[in-house]
Design an enzyme around this catalytic site. Structure first.
Site, PDB file in Angstrom:
ATOM      1  CG  MET A 173      -1.907  -1.003   1.339  1.00 47.01           C
ATOM      2  SD  MET A 173      -2.789  -1.072  -0.490  1.00 47.01           S
ATOM      3  CE  MET A 173      -4.016   1.050   0.190  1.00 47.01           C
ATOM      4  NE  ARG A 174       6.784   2.366   2.561  1.00 44.02           N
ATOM      5  CZ  ARG A 174       7.182   1.210   3.044  1.00 44.02           C
ATOM      6  NH1 ARG A 174       7.316   0.143   2.044  1.00 44.02           N
ATOM      7  NH2 ARG A 174       7.225   0.902   3.828  1.00 44.02           N
ATOM      8  CB  ALA A 175       2.282   2.319  -4.941  1.00 44.87           C
TER       9      ALA A 175
END
Length: 691
Positions: free
Chosen positions: A274-276
């Site tokens: 989910m960092r993107a």
């Protein structure tokens, strides 16, 4: 020192924009700059610091605590609410590739320990970069133990030091900016993901732009102060715009429609985790604030995605990062642009266009915009020709026609199959090669495993103090005196890398597509292992009448994979020339780096048909090969019902391990390499065995 002005740059608009966005919103997570040498990567990063606003810090705090929110665990604290405050310029701290662990995280203050008998912590570079920028040039060459420290700081925002009797934890909230040349090797995936944005840069091919770069560079070199003064108004305008955007970014509205579009884009490009999504959302808000908007629009999401996703999409290790902008536009079709006009006053670029341009490098090489298609460039796939009737009849042997040049038209082009993750190969014992991730070695960096007498290398403080204390008489008191003969240096242990040289027979006798495909698959799997272990690789091919060093030994196994995949085949077999070139290449590399242990992987059917006495010349070279001290593997590609056993004879003469092609699935090749190393004497230079 006068720096080249950020506003005087030419080209590299994407790079300038990425740096500005991470300055407007440090939570974006920093920038990784990938590009060929001479593209102003370092120049523009160093110029960025002049645009950053000054910082307010607690007076006398070595860890730059914010007076409005001081670190409760600051080693110089606790700080009172009415503590004096001072203002200082923003910091850009450079982390050298060869820095020691003590210099990065800090260590015991040796002067106070020996002079006053007090265990006092001396802050390192991570403490100096707190609330600022940490710049690592050639970040892909950073030693693994330093990469681990950066990963900890990036993940936790703090640094903990437990060593030499010191136990300290302090804040290390920093923006990481790194530059690298992909030809010198790739970055570890864990660290790559910690960079919020990534940019590919290349030199411009436009003559007028290159001329302007040279013109400005020469003017700056002739009179740096006058050149900087000429761009001072533009610098001041940019600094004011950055400060205004930093103030406004918190008030930018991220609508549900924009958030849904970000999620749809990240899912559409099949990114991990989910960092993107989080980074893209932060970058989109920063982009909107930079352009004076109060709401995130389609242009903001598009610009953010182009910078935050290329290095996060799923890809093979040998694929270049990139983004399909056609797919990006299709995923954003449902998100409309806000009718609010961007950039009040007409200042700066519009929509998702570039930010302020980037400066040229000291060599005068121009920077260029990244390609607008954003995708990895893949050469058109050539169709592999069917083997000739003569090849079918002779099992893929030479057809008897003389090929007068090494670059004659190939008989075909075979493509490899899917690679696999090979077993980890580790050499027994402790070597002394360059830092890598393959085998244990005595290195200049790594963890401390012991000490030795003398002051060469890093000081081993506990052993030094112990030696001085033991030498002091029982009745002596007061300050401990350390003499030169008390000094002890640390013995460090890390991992070393190897040199893998691939020598591939590309003649007509190797022309059957099935065999070449199997060979390429096996070798690419070996390259995958080298990619993960930071080995250097090289590629020698021989066909026609000569051999060629298609890829000099390099850390870029991505370049080796591209070279191998496009390798054609056809013509006669200059086996002796291939062996001679391989020996010459390895000897030159040994002169450059005598500690790196090489391995030759020779892929051939053992035939030698180029020139008079070709087979006798090849055997003479093979007979002399054991004297080189290089461990070798011969992959026998001979096929057909009538087999001459030439490759097996060649392996016996070279003292190499012989393996038939029929047994070379990729894992079989790697098992053969493992067995060959296990059989080698670890005391002989250039050889080793698997633990």
């Amino acid at each position: 020192m006068v720096r080249y002005p950020f506003s005087a740059v030419v080209g590299s608009d994407d790079l300038a924009l990425a740096l500005v966005l991470t300055t407007v919103s440090p939570s974006v997570g920093g920038v990784l700059v990938r590009g060929e040498k001479g593209t102003a990567k370092s120049t523009i990063v160093r110029a960025l610091v002049d645009l950053l606003p000054a910082q307010r810090v607690v007076a006398g705090c070595r860890f730059a605590c914010d007076p409005h929110a001081p670190d409760p665990g600051c080693p110089d604290g606790p700080h009172a609410a009415d503590a004096p405050v001072e203002q200082r310029p923003a910091r850009l701290v450079e982390l050298p590739v060869g820095a020691t662990e003590d210099r990065v995280v800090g260590s015991l203050d040796l002067g106070r320990a020996l002079g006053e008998g007090r265990a006092t912590f001396q802050p390192g570079l991570l403490a100096a970069a707190h609330r600022g920028l940490l710049y690592v040039d050639e970040v892909n060459l950073l030693h693994d133990h330093l990469v681990d420290l950066l990963l900890d700081a990036a993940a936790m925002g703090r640094t903990s030091v437990e060593r030499d009797g010191v136990s300290v934890s302090h804040a290390a909230d920093l923006v990481l900016v790194g530059t690298m040349n992909p030809e010198e090797g790739e970055l570890r995936p864990q660290l790559l993901d910690r960079f919020g944005l990534t940019v590919e840069v290349a030199a411009s091919r436009e003559p007028h732009e290159r001329a302007e770069v040279v013109r400005r560079r020469l003017a700056f070199d002739a009179d740096p102060r006058a050149f900087a003064a000429r761009y001072a108004p533009a610098q001041a305008d940019l600094a004011r715009r950055v400060a205004a955007a930093r103030e406004a970014v918190g008030d930018v509205e991220l609508t549900d429609a924009a958030l849904a579009a970000i999620a749809r884009v990240c899912a559409g490009f099949d990114v991990d985790g989910m960092r993107a999504d989080i980074v893209t959302a932060r970058a989109a808000k920063a982009h909107a604030a930079w352009h004076g908007r109060t709401r995130v629009t389609r242009a903001d999401v598009r610009a953010a995605a182009r910078l935050s996703l290329p290095h996060r999409r799923r890809r093979n290790p040998f694929d270049a990062p990139g983004l399909d902008e056609g797919l990006l536009d299709r995923l954003l079709e449902d998100l409309e642009d806000d009718p609010e006009p961007p950039d009040p006053g007409g200042e700066g670029p519009q929509d998702d266009g570039p930010g302020p341009p980037a400066p040229p490098d000291p060599d005068g090489a121009a920077s260029a915009d990244t390609p607008t298609d954003g995708g990895a460039q893949t050469p058109p796939e050539a169709s592999a020709e069917q083997p000739s009737a003569a090849d079918d009849a002779n099992g893929g042997e030479d057809d008897g026609r003389e090929d007068t040049t090494a670059g004659a038209a190939p008989a075909g082009l075979a493509h490899s199959g899917a690679t696999f993750r090979p077993a980890v190969l580790r050499l027994a014992g402790v070597g002394a090669g360059d830092p890598g991730r393959r085998s244990r070695a005595r290195t200049s960096s790594g963890r401390t495993v012991g000490w030795r007498v003398g002051a060469s290398g890093r000081l081993h403080l506990p052993a030094t103090v112990t030696a001085a204390a033991r030498a002091r008489g029982s009745g002596e008191h007061g300050r401990l005196r350390v003499a030169p003969h008390h000094l002890r240096s640390a013995v460090l242990q890390g991992r070393e890398a190897n040199l893998v040289l691939l020598a591939v027979d590309a003649s007509g006798s190797m022309g059957a597509r099935r065999r070449m495909a199997e060979v390429k698959t096996a070798v690419l799997s070996l390259l995958l292992d080298a990619y993960q272990r930071r080995d250097r690789v090289g590629l020698v091919t021989f066909r026609g009448t000569a051999a060629a060093l298609d890829l000099p030994p390099t850390s870029s196994v991505e370049a080796a994979a591209r070279c191998l995949e496009s390798l054609p085949h056809g013509g006669r077999t200059p086996l002796a020339e291939g062996l001679v070139l391989a020996a010459r290449t390895l000897e030159l590399e040994r002169l450059r780096d005598p500690r790196r242990r090489p391995l030759l992987v020779l892929v051939t059917d053992g035939r030698a048909t180029a020139g008079a006495d070709a087979l006798e010349r090849a055997r003479a070279v093979a007979d002399a090969w054991p004297g080189t001290g290089v461990q070798s593997v011969v992959v026998d590609c001979e096929a057909g019902r009538l087999r001459l056993g030439l490759a097996a004879d060649l392996a016996a003469r070279m003292g190499a391990t012989h393996v038939p092609l029929g047994e070379v699935a990729a894992d079989a090749l790697l098992a053969t390499v493992s067995a060959a190393r296990a059989a080698a004497d670890p005391q002989v230079p250039g050889r080793g065995r698997v633990a």
